[in-house]
Design a protein around this motif. Sequence first.
Motif: not given
Length: 442
Positions: A339-342, A346-347
């Motif tokens: 998760v980045y900035k909420g 995707l992997p």
Amino acid sequence: LKTAGYHTAMSGKWHVSNTNGQKNPKDQMAWLNHHKDFGNFSPLDQYPTNRGFEKYFGNIWGVVDYFDPFSLVSGTTPIKSVPKNYYHTDAINDTAVAYIKSYAKSDKPFFLYVAETAPHWPLMAKPADIAKYKNTYQSGWDAIRKMRYDKMVKLGLIDPATTKLSDRWKDDLSWQNNPHKDYDALAMAVHAAMIDCMDQGIGRIIKALKQSGKLDNTLIIFLSDNGASAENCAAYGPGFDRPDETRDGRKITYSTQTQALPGPETTYSSIGPRWANVANTPYQFWKEESYEGGIHTPMIAFWPKGITAKKGSFNSTTGHVMDFMATFTALTGAKYPVVYKGRAILPTTGISLIPTFGGKQSRGHADLFNEHFGARYARLNDWKLVSRSNDTTWHLFNLAEDRTETTDLKSKYPQKVQQLDSLWHHWAVTHQVFPKPGNKGK
């Protein structure tokens, strides 16, 4: 990489943000000509320094006048004028040198992305560099292709049994009968000069690493983003990202009829499809197409303390640019975010290239897909299904036996065509190729 304690910097071409073009074409042209100023070149939150890089110097847009580039910034600050004798390739590489010298004083490691604009059109180079190649290309397309092919075979880069020299594109015109051979030889000389200047700059980067004591423990990766371009940029004419005058008011000639020689700031020209075909020897086609000539590019890795494979050896693992993320996070201990900035991330589907540094040969990606300007391919192990940008007809090749895609096997293996077509369409839907912008629901 910042989470792993790295400094991060970039020098060169960005070209991955939305462009702030002007609604009035006259205003747009005045902006491109450096005659008017309309502020930011794209939304500031899309600039490199707002996308992970601490430092940035370069062009936000793609196409540039090499002697006076549009959209030049330092960080987020526009650079409104350049010194006399400015040449963009030198500036990109010399900025990278400055970043290295600065970071060498720190205890923290650093990541540096150098995005060269060269040798993208327009063909512009310094006269001294052009002069080195004034006679190099006068022997013509076939002679240069054969020389390049033979050299690759001799070096062991290709196996002539599985990688035949494909037919030259539109070989009905011979070099001897080419009415523009002097112009065409000069165009390629300018192209070579642009690469020569880039190479000189890379030499300065390596020298800075050596002088700072960082060379042996620095991983250097060099690659091209695609095959050489067949575009005829002169036919585009002025507009959008192409000026019609220099800053000091000299008219720019778009050399559609070879009426202006390539090289100076006042000419827009490119090498065109025949030389692009030569540049991509032994493969077919070029940038924008999904044949090997458009997508199969070399990569060089250098790291004295980390690479144990034999120096100068060749590894045939199928790699992809997506693999750099997996490689760099594994090397640095950085964690790829969930998760980045909420926002859920995707992997990554990349595969680490680290085993190749130890000399291990592996298949790499079992399957790969793409779509670019309508051109597309699906690859499963050695099988490749491909179509061109202006023709949706699929063609099937076995790359293990035919690296240059000369023998179409679609009639012989219709079930393989069906399988790969199905895989491509599944990938296209799951990776937002469809629906096309403006065609929601279709």
